[in-house]
Design a protein around this motif. Structure first.
Motif, PDB file in Angstrom:
ATOM      1  N   ALA A 232      33.889  34.368  36.622  1.00  0.00           N
ATOM      2  CA  ALA A 232      34.621  33.111  36.470  1.00  0.00           C
ATOM      3  C   ALA A 232      36.114  33.394  36.327  1.00  0.00           C
ATOM      4  N   ASP A 233      36.431  34.437  35.566  1.00  0.00           N
ATOM      5  CA  ASP A 233      37.839  34.822  35.407  1.00  0.00           C
ATOM      6  C   ASP A 233      38.441  35.179  36.753  1.00  0.00           C
ATOM      7  N   GLU A 234      37.672  35.962  37.469  1.00  0.00           N
ATOM      8  CA  GLU A 234      38.153  36.409  38.773  1.00  0.00           C
ATOM      9  C   GLU A 234      38.435  35.197  39.656  1.00  0.00           C
ATOM     10  N   MET A 235      37.563  34.226  39.562  1.00  0.00           N
ATOM     11  CA  MET A 235      37.718  33.026  40.386  1.00  0.00           C
ATOM     12  C   MET A 235      39.007  32.314  40.034  1.00  0.00           C
ATOM     13  N   LYS A 236      39.330  32.315  38.746  1.00  0.00           N
ATOM     14  CA  LYS A 236      40.603  31.688  38.347  1.00  0.00           C
ATOM     15  C   LYS A 236      41.767  32.420  39.009  1.00  0.00           C
ATOM     16  N   GLY A 237      41.645  33.740  39.005  1.00  0.00           N
ATOM     17  CA  GLY A 237      42.676  34.550  39.676  1.00  0.00           C
ATOM     18  C   GLY A 237      42.804  34.160  41.139  1.00  0.00           C
ATOM     19  N   HIS A 238      41.655  33.923  41.763  1.00  0.00           N
ATOM     20  CA  HIS A 238      41.685  33.543  43.180  1.00  0.00           C
ATOM     21  C   HIS A 238      42.415  32.231  43.375  1.00  0.00           C
ATOM     22  N   LEU A 239      42.178  31.346  42.429  1.00  0.00           N
ATOM     23  CA  LEU A 239      42.841  30.050  42.523  1.00  0.00           C
ATOM     24  C   LEU A 239      44.352  30.231  42.449  1.00  0.00           C
ATOM     25  N   ALA A 240      44.773  31.103  41.551  1.00  0.00           N
ATOM     26  CA  ALA A 240      46.206  31.376  41.425  1.00  0.00           C
ATOM     27  C   ALA A 240      46.732  31.983  42.731  1.00  0.00           C
ATOM     28  N   THR A 241      45.970  32.928  43.274  1.00  0.00           N
ATOM     29  CA  THR A 241      46.374  33.547  44.542  1.00  0.00           C
ATOM     30  C   THR A 241      46.581  32.479  45.598  1.00  0.00           C
ATOM     31  N   PHE A 242      45.641  31.557  45.605  1.00  0.00           N
ATOM     32  CA  PHE A 242      45.717  30.504  46.616  1.00  0.00           C
ATOM     33  C   PHE A 242      46.993  29.680  46.426  1.00  0.00           C
ATOM     34  N   ALA A 243      47.278  29.378  45.183  1.00  0.00           N
ATOM     35  CA  ALA A 243      48.490  28.592  44.903  1.00  0.00           C
ATOM     36  C   ALA A 243      49.718  29.330  45.428  1.00  0.00           C
ATOM     37  N   ILE A 244      49.752  30.639  45.187  1.00  0.00           N
ATOM     38  CA  ILE A 244      50.893  31.417  45.674  1.00  0.00           C
ATOM     39  C   ILE A 244      50.979  31.337  47.195  1.00  0.00           C
ATOM     40  N   MET A 245      49.830  31.454  47.840  1.00  0.00           N
ATOM     41  CA  MET A 245      49.857  31.434  49.303  1.00  0.00           C
ATOM     42  C   MET A 245      50.395  30.116  49.826  1.00  0.00           C
ATOM     43  N   ILE A 246      49.937  29.038  49.216  1.00  0.00           N
ATOM     44  CA  ILE A 246      50.436  27.725  49.640  1.00  0.00           C
ATOM     45  C   ILE A 246      51.946  27.656  49.429  1.00  0.00           C
ATOM     46  N   PHE A 247      52.352  28.176  48.308  1.00  0.00           N
ATOM     47  CA  PHE A 247      53.774  28.147  47.972  1.00  0.00           C
ATOM     48  C   PHE A 247      54.585  28.930  49.022  1.00  0.00           C
TER      49      PHE A 247
ATOM     50  N   PHE B 285      41.352  38.139  48.200  1.00  0.00           N
ATOM     51  CA  PHE B 285      40.201  37.449  48.765  1.00  0.00           C
ATOM     52  C   PHE B 285      39.187  38.422  49.377  1.00  0.00           C
ATOM     53  N   MET B 286      39.679  39.489  49.950  1.00  0.00           N
ATOM     54  CA  MET B 286      38.750  40.391  50.633  1.00  0.00           C
ATOM     55  C   MET B 286      38.462  41.651  49.809  1.00  0.00           C
ATOM     56  N   HIS B 287      39.016  41.749  48.642  1.00  0.00           N
ATOM     57  CA  HIS B 287      38.696  42.828  47.688  1.00  0.00           C
ATOM     58  C   HIS B 287      38.931  44.228  48.234  1.00  0.00           C
ATOM     59  N   MET B 288      39.999  44.411  48.986  1.00  0.00           N
ATOM     60  CA  MET B 288      40.116  45.717  49.634  1.00  0.00           C
ATOM     61  C   MET B 288      40.400  46.841  48.643  1.00  0.00           C
ATOM     62  N   SER B 289      40.806  46.501  47.426  1.00  0.00           N
ATOM     63  CA  SER B 289      41.038  47.581  46.470  1.00  0.00           C
ATOM     64  C   SER B 289      39.781  47.883  45.670  1.00  0.00           C
ATOM     65  N   GLY B 290      38.721  47.086  45.903  1.00  0.00           N
ATOM     66  CA  GLY B 290      37.510  47.239  45.118  1.00  0.00           C
ATOM     67  C   GLY B 290      36.841  48.592  45.291  1.00  0.00           C
TER      68      GLY B 290
ATOM     69  N   SER C  71      40.529  26.305  53.666  1.00  0.00           N
ATOM     70  CA  SER C  71      39.165  26.728  53.995  1.00  0.00           C
ATOM     71  C   SER C  71      38.941  28.172  53.559  1.00  0.00           C
ATOM     72  N   SER C  72      40.005  28.937  53.495  1.00  0.00           N
ATOM     73  CA  SER C  72      39.868  30.299  52.998  1.00  0.00           C
ATOM     74  C   SER C  72      39.456  30.257  51.527  1.00  0.00           C
ATOM     75  N   LEU C  73      40.078  29.356  50.786  1.00  0.00           N
ATOM     76  CA  LEU C  73      39.736  29.243  49.371  1.00  0.00           C
ATOM     77  C   LEU C  73      38.305  28.743  49.205  1.00  0.00           C
ATOM     78  N   THR C  74      37.915  27.752  49.989  1.00  0.00           N
ATOM     79  CA  THR C  74      36.559  27.228  49.815  1.00  0.00           C
ATOM     80  C   THR C  74      35.514  28.305  50.123  1.00  0.00           C
ATOM     81  N   SER C  75      35.855  29.191  51.064  1.00  0.00           N
ATOM     82  CA  SER C  75      34.870  30.249  51.335  1.00  0.00           C
ATOM     83  C   SER C  75      34.849  31.242  50.172  1.00  0.00           C
ATOM     84  N   VAL C  76      35.967  31.388  49.475  1.00  0.00           N
ATOM     85  CA  VAL C  76      35.937  32.224  48.274  1.00  0.00           C
ATOM     86  C   VAL C  76      35.008  31.597  47.232  1.00  0.00           C
TER      87      VAL C  76
END
Ligand code: HEA
Ligand code: HEA
Ligand code: CUA
Ligand SMILES: [Cu+2]
Lengths: 364, 208, 627, 110
Positions: free
Chosen positions: D23-38, D75-80, B82-87
């Motif tokens: 869109a690129d950034e979103m791909k990065g987010h997807l990768a981040t998510f994969a890492i988190m799941i891992f 996800f929360m862009h704290m370095s932005g 759900s964190s990802l979906t909110s992203v």
């Protein structure tokens, strides 16, 4: 008006001096008249830190007084605009460095003393015959009274602590109900008596309490514990080792001293299970416990106070038994009437109880 | 700021959440609140750790004997997703694609609600086992820590739903964009807390 | 009061204040209610001193005495000192940075009303079965054992008002971060703004542990939880930690704004720039930072072990360094200045020796082994009244005189002010100086009586006599306020003549939109710079005159707070058994709370505009109505 | 305050670029998510596999720490941009959080 401030400072200084010269308070209870190694250490820290602080105050005061005297508007003129100085790195450095040095002077003895006073490693040291070389007292604090158990000696007393002089005495502190704090001001700092853990420390008593005006040191509960917190006092008798051993032996005698005289015997009956059943809460033998419901009364006749703070006489004792709530609001002893099927005790019965209790003694 | 101002994807600013002073204020203020929440949860965690497995003598349940990992694993996966979906929702918000944003938020809400449902099931299960709120210091600490997180989830869900309904007809503008953004920040924060809950409470609980 | 309010009837004025979101009016609300609670706490202090005036006094009973000290401490700290400081922050800080209002006007009002209802809730305990009686520190084992609902009033009341304070803290932080006028860099901010900033940061991070601790206590007492119930595995030391993790920063939350007020005063009345401005700023930040690492110095006797005690002792001592830096920089500020002894300045000058005396006893207490003797004795009472009364209360009195013209447009009498000062100052030292010695002579604190056999009679009598002088001072102050308000002689922008910062550049009291044009800040003490350069218009402006956007007033904050207030009564009686209506009250309160929150989020509140024409009219002396 | 929201319409090229970047950034987010799941999988597996407690605890705490950093920074862009104060206060919060936890696990007993 600034002269007023100056005068006040002088006045303050004078009172300080005077108070110190006057010896400050009563020997039995003042931290300024230390009667033991621990209190002495703490007193030395007090003096050391007071000197440092006095130095700080004097430096600040000098700059302060000069500034407000020299730069008042009446001297500088109504329209004068002073130079807008930004600051000075050198001065900033100075008044950062000097306090740090002063604090270091305090820090070293602080750390040393903190560890020293917490060192209870010798507590469990045993002599060849298996007995501890040091006296240990288990202190249990309960709502408005103190129990002192001597585990090695197998005796229990309450409200008045008896200790030998010139040696370290170790204390294990635990509370039976809520938090209290164990403090004998002239002998050493306090330690909290928590409900969930045993706290351990040591004190040493370098003066015999018989030399004091009241014959005892005053102990206090120093943590707010309810309405009668102010009255949760105890007393300390410090005696030399020999006398202490005698006292222990006397306490260990199984049978409580038999009541002497008719009145006292009547009192004993009233006190007992067939009378008012005071005995269900109060033990009357030094060796016996009551599960800590009420103070052990084996040494009641030797006491210095009734209930920890009232003058020790029959009058107060009878009043206390009649209506404990009146004297210690919120304490856990029922009044006499409720023990006597709702009837007030007669004067005669009170006299009897008083005679009996006053006769409970282990000292000759 | 004009609430009726209409935007196109092309006129929509890069950072709509901080494009106005009001937005900026909300943004900083909300992050500050999260800093305070960090301390709040730290206090709860600290207490939990101090009281872990503490109870009256003869207490029936300890962490190792109580917690079961499969359910927690499922909950974790759901909340992380759900964190990802909110992203994704925020991605579309920045693209000024209102419909897609609403859709992703909808998915987020469904996932969040599932998580909450599982948590309620879990609590209910424990209570039936005889591990109630008032049983021991441990149980109180557990329920308050995990329950506070659950309450945050509940609040987050209500927030999302309220925003979605309130704005369903008017689309994205400078007035509501910061609100959507903050709600999603909040959601991530909830996830951060959960990461510690599953690690400290459940994983470290199971190994004793 | 503002000229707008005066034209309205009484009822309309009340309504105006209930719905206002204007930081200047909220400041007045804070000042009045904080002042009221100060009197309440002061009366409680007088009762304490009467009871202790002689040995074995029976003026107050034991139980009542404990209720009074608890409420005295709680009221003075949470309901008097903090709100009065918040009043000054609200009134002055936005002006100092050239802002139109605070960042969240609505939340500002909510913060006030939460504090207010929390305070009322707490004090209603007097009339509803007894006040809390476990000390302001509310240690857990005693608090759990306490009968009746006193403690519940404490926990619920502080929770409510704590939320209010947290909201205020966040609000000020955001205001300072985001709303500074052009040119107002961080290193040009006046010191009062800086201390507001750091104190707000402390509020932000220190209140959560308190709230959590209070919730534990509520759960334990009202809903059967076991956080502190020892026989159920609970631990009372957790409360002590949580309370002091909050409690120590709390005392810096009080003293830092006080430092800020004095910094302003020293500069203004010495006609001189603050010496070592940068050092003062960094010292402020350092104090705030260290403030979080020393809390266990309140727990030296708990038995945490020598390592913890030594570490916390050293950490505590370090705070003397930044505080010393401040003291010496102030001394060097007045050094070489042109000192005018107005009432605020007298307070500031008197503050230095008083506070140093209190601070150094703090360092003595930081010496852990020495603290074993000092802890919970009257030495502690002396220490903290020296720093609090000698620091915070003197700052409050000084600030009241300094900012009264800015808040109300009229000057308090200097003559009466000096009378107040002398009574209060002498009384203060008389009361508390001698208490150091009482402590050293073995007198524990929080005792409702003492025996004549302990040698404390004389000093206690002297202490009580001092308190009477303080009370006389306060009464003269009240007379001063009343007389000034009746006379109502209006003053201009810069009534002290030597104002240095932006708040003195606009009318007293300022119009409700503050600066018609946002000023341009060209340096530290920006108004002084303009004055020295002979700028006739007072300031340089960063923008042309244009429409101003203003927020709408709202009754919702009041209603929300009322909802929480009502719900708290429900929670309080929830488990009583014989009060079936409690649940209903709880639910109704919650419904009011959430209902009004919902209303707020559904109804867009876009504010309104003041047009340029209206502003021009106003500048000519016409009146613009707020709505 | 009325004047801080003037509307800027971007050119097509600018717009395309920004969109691509997102869109690129979103791909990065997807990768981040994969890492988190891992990372989560590793943590759960380690516990399920029953390694030694002394090994597991520090590692899963470290994994949790990494996840938090990922959430905050990606996800929360704290370095932005414009997050300076935000980061400062979050770190202060974490600092207080840390000493609170440290204190309650070390100097509160049983
Ligand atoms: C405004 C409030 C305030 C302030 C500013 C302070 C400031 C300080 N306090 Fe105080 N304190 C309280 C309010 C405050 N305190 C309260 C309310 C309590 C009791 C709570 C309760 O139990 O009910 C308390 C209790 C308290 C205790 C616990 C005592 C106990 O219960 O056993 C300790 C122990 O270390 C302490 C220490 C200090 C120190 C070191 C400072 C320092 O910040 C002081 C620093 C200032 C100076 C030192 C003076 C200026 C410096 C110089 C001129 C430089 C040179 C100086 C030196 C080298 C020494 N305080
Ligand atoms: C901001 C904080 C603050 C302030 C300003 C004060 C101010 C005062 N305090 Fe207080 N005090 C505390 C905070 C504060 N105190 C705390 C935290 C405790 C610890 C509580 C605890 O143990 O839990 C404490 C405890 C405390 C004690 C110790 C009690 C005990 O341990 O048994 C004493 C005793 O002397 C005392 C005295 C005073 C006095 C004489 C004042 C004076 O300065 C007050 C001066 C004010 C007045 C005199 C106002 C007079 C008003 C009138 C005359 C009103 C007229 C009325 C109308 C017109 C309506 N205080
Ligand atoms: Cu026991 Cu105070
Ligand atoms: Cu402190």
């Amino acid at each position: 008006m600034m002269k007023g401030i100056k005068k006040w400072r002088l006045f303050a200084l004078m009172t300080t001096l005077l108070v110190f010269l006057a010896g400050c308070g009563r020997e039995e209870i003042s931290t300024l008249i230390p009667a033991g190694e621990v209190a002495q250490d703490q007193f030395n820290l007090l003096i050391l830190s007071s000197i440092v602080m006095l130095f700080v105050i004097i430096v600040v005061s000098i700059i302060f007084v000069l500034a407000i005297v020299k730069f008042r508007r009446s001297k500088m003129g109504e329209d004068m605009i002073p130079e807008q100085v930004e600051g000075s790195a050198r001065l900033e450095f100075l008044w950062t460095a000097v306090p740090i040095v002063l604090l270091l002077v305090l820090a070293v003895p602080t750390v040393y003393s903190t560890f020293d006073l917490a060192d209870v490693s010798t507590m469990d040291v045993q002599a060849e015959d298996g007995t501890s070389t040091h006296l240990t007292v288990n202190v249990t604090a309960a709502l408005y009274w103190w129990e002192f158990e001597y585990p090695e000696q197998g005796i229990v007393t309450a409200q008045e602590l008896v200790v030998p002089t010139d040696e370290r005495v170790y204390f294990n502190l635990i509370s039976a109900d809520i938090k209290h704090s164990f403090w004998i001001p002239s002998v050493g700092g306090k330690l909290d008596v928590n409900p969930e853990n045993v706290n351990t420390f040591y004190l040493s008593f370098d003066q015999q309490s018989s030399e004091l005006e009241d014959g005892v040191f005053y102990g206090k509960c120093a943590e707010l514990c309810g309405p009668s917190h102010a009255l949760m006092d105890f007393k300390v008798k410090s005696v030399d080792r020999e006398e202490f051993d005698q006292w222990v032996t006397a306490m260990q005698e199984e049978e409580p001293a038999a009541a002497e005289g008719d009145l006292a015997q009547q009192g004993e009956e009233l006190f007992g299970a067939d009378g008012l059943a005071c005995i269900s809460c109060h033990a009357t033998s030094g060796a016996g416990g009551t599960g800590g419901v009420g103070p052990n009364l084996a040494t009641f006749g030797d006491r210095n106070r009734v209930a920890g703070y009232l003058e020790h006489n029959e009058e107060n004792l009878k009043n206390w038994i009649q209506d404990p709530q009146e004297y210690k609001p919120g304490n856990l002893m029922p009044d006499a009437a409720s023990l006597n099927d709702g009837e007030e005790l007669s004067d005669q019965e009170l006299d009897a109880l008083a005679a009996y209790l006053m006769g409970l003694s282990v000292e000759e | 700021m004009d609430i009726n101002q209409k935007y196109t994807p092309q006129s929509w600013p890069d950072h709509p959440e901080t494009a106005t002073l009001e937005g900026k204020n909300k943004f900083i203020g909300f992050w500050l609140l999260l800093a305070a929440e960090t301390v709040t949860f730290a206090s709860l965690f600290a207490t939990y750790l101090a009281l872990k497995d503490k109870g009256p003598s003869g207490m029936e349940y300890s962490a190792a004997g109580l917690f079961e990992l499969p359910l927690v694993f499922a909950m974790t996966m759901i909340l992380l997703t759900s964190s990802l979906t909110s992203v994704y929702a925020m991605y579309h918000m920045k693209n000024h694609n209102f419909k897609a944003m609403q859709a992703w938020l909808g998915i987020t809400v469904i996932l969040g609600a599932t998580f909450l449902g599982l948590e309620i099931y879990e609590f209910n299960h424990y209570v039936h086992l005889g591990f109630g709120f008032t049983n021991s210091a441990f149980s109180s600490a557990f329920y308050v820590l995990v329950g506070t997180h659950g309450a945050h989830v509940l609040f987050g869900l209500s927030w999302f739903i309220a925003l979605m309904i309130r704005n369903s007809k008017r689309g994205l503008n400078m007035y509501n964009a910061p609100k959507f953004y903050l709600a999603s920040l909040y959601w991530h924060f909830i996830d951060v807390v959960w990461v510690f809950i599953f690690t400290v409470v459940y994983l470290m609980g199971v190994i004793g | 009061m503002s000229s707008i309010a005066q034209k309205k009837g009484f009822g309309a004025t009340i309504w105006d204040f209930m719905t206002t979101v204007d930081h200047k009016k909220i400041a007045i609300l804070y000042l009045i209610s904080g002042g009221f609670f100060f009197l309440v706490g002061g009366v409680e202090a007088m009762l304490i001193r009467i009871q202790l005036a002689k040995a074995g006094n029976d003026f107050l009973s034991a139980g009542l005495y404990n209720e009074i000290i608890t409420m005295h401490g709680t009221t003075m700290i949470f309901l008097a000192s903090m709100p009065i400081l918040l009043a000054f922050m609200n009134a002055i800080m936005p002006l100092q940075i050239g802002a139109r209002d605070v960042a969240f006007p609505f939340l500002n009002s909510l913060g006030f009303w939460l504090f207010f209802f929390g305070g009322i809730f707490l004090n209603l305990s007097w009339f509803m079965g007894g006040a809390p009686d476990a000390g302001w520190t509310n240690y857990a084992s005693l608090a759990l054992a306490s009968e009746g609902h006193g403690i519940d009033f404490y926990t619920l009341g502080l929770t409510i008002s704590g939320f209010g304070t947290l909201i205020a803290g966040i609000n000020f932080l955001v205001t300072i971060i985001n709303m500074r006028a052009p040119g107002m860099t961080y290193m040009r901010m006046p010191l009062f703004t800086w201390t507001t900033f750091v104190a707000s940061a402390l509020i932000l991070l220190a209140f959560p542990p308190l709230t959590v601790g209070l919730f534990f206590m509520i759960f334990d007492r009202l809903f059967g939880a076991n956080f502190f119930a020892v026989d159920m595995g609970g631990n009372t030391i957790i409360w002590e930690h949580l309370f002091w993790i909050f409690g120590h920063p709390e005392v810096y939350i009080l003293i830092l704004p006080a430092f800020g007020i004095f910094s302003e005063i020293f500069a203004i009345f010495s006609r001189k720039r603050l010496f070592g401005y940068t050092a003062l700023v960094f010292a402020t930040i350092l104090i705030g930072f260290y403030g979080f690492m020393v809390w266990a110095h309140h727990m030296f006797t708990v038995g945490l072990g020598p390592t913890a005690n030594a570490v916390f002792a050293l950490a505590t001592m370090i705070i003397a360094v930044p505080t010393g830096i401040k003291i010496f920089n102030w001394l060097l500020t007045i050094w070489g200045g042109n000192i005018s002894f107005t009432v605020p300045m007298i307070y500031a000058v008197a503050f230095i020796p008083s506070f140093v005396a209190g601070g150094v006893t703090g360092v003595m207490q930081a010496i852990a082994p020495l603290d074993y003797q000092l802890h919970d004795s009257y030495f502690i009472v002396a220490h903290f009244h020296y720093v609090i009364v000698g620091g915070v209360v003197l700052a409050i009195l000084a600030g009241t005189h300094l900012y009264w013209p800015k808040m109300f447009g009229t000057m308090l009498s200097e003559k009466l002010g000096k009378w107040t000062f002398w009574f209060f100052f002498i009384g203060f030292h008389l009361t508390f100086f001698i208490q150091h010695f009482l402590g050293l002579m073995g007198m524990p604190r929080r005792v409702y009586t003492f025996g004549a056999d302990q040698g404390w009679d004389l000093f206690n009598a002297i202490s009580s006599a001092g308190a009477v002088l303080m009370a006389i001072g306060v009464i003269i102050m009240l007379v001063n306020v009343v007389m000034t308000t009746i006379k109502n002689e209006r003053v201009g922008n810069d009534p002290w003549g030597d104002g240095r910062t932006l708040e003195w550049a606009i009318p007293s009291p300022p119009p409700f939109y503050n600066f018609a044009q946002t000023p341009l800040v060209r340096g530290l003490d920006t108004y002084w710079i303009e004055k020295m350069e002979g700028n006739k218009k007072g300031m340089i402006f960063a923008e042309p005159l244009g429409d101003i956007h203003m927020p709408n007033g709202s009754i919702i904050p009041f209603v929300m707070s009322l909802g929480m207030f009502i719900a708290s009564f429900g929670a309080l009686y929830f488990l009583d058994g014989d009060k079936p209506w409690a649940l209903a009250v709880l639910v109704i309160g919650m419904l009011i709370l959430f209902g009004s929150m919902l209303l707020r989020s559904l109804k867009d509140d876009l504010g309104f505009h003041i047009t340029k024409a209206e502003l021009l009219e106003d500048a000519k002396g016409g009146k613009t109505d707020g709505h | 305050m009325a004047h801080d929201t003037h509307i800027q319409v971007r050119s097509q090229a600018e717009f395309e670029y920004a969109k691509k970047k997102r869109a690129d950034e979103m791909k990065g987010h997807l990768a981040t998510f994969a890492i988190m799941i891992f990372l989560t999988l590793i943590a759960f597996t380690m516990v399920a596999a029953g390694f030694s407690t002394y090994l597991i605890v520090p590692i899963i705490l470290l994994l949790a720490g990494i996840q938090v950093i990922l959430q905050l920074y990606y996800f929360m862009h704290m370095s932005g941009k414009g997050h300076g104060m935000v980061a400062f206060f979050m770190f202060c919060g974490m600092f207080v959080a840390f000493i609170t936890v440290l204190a309650l696990v070390t100097i509160v007993w049983w």
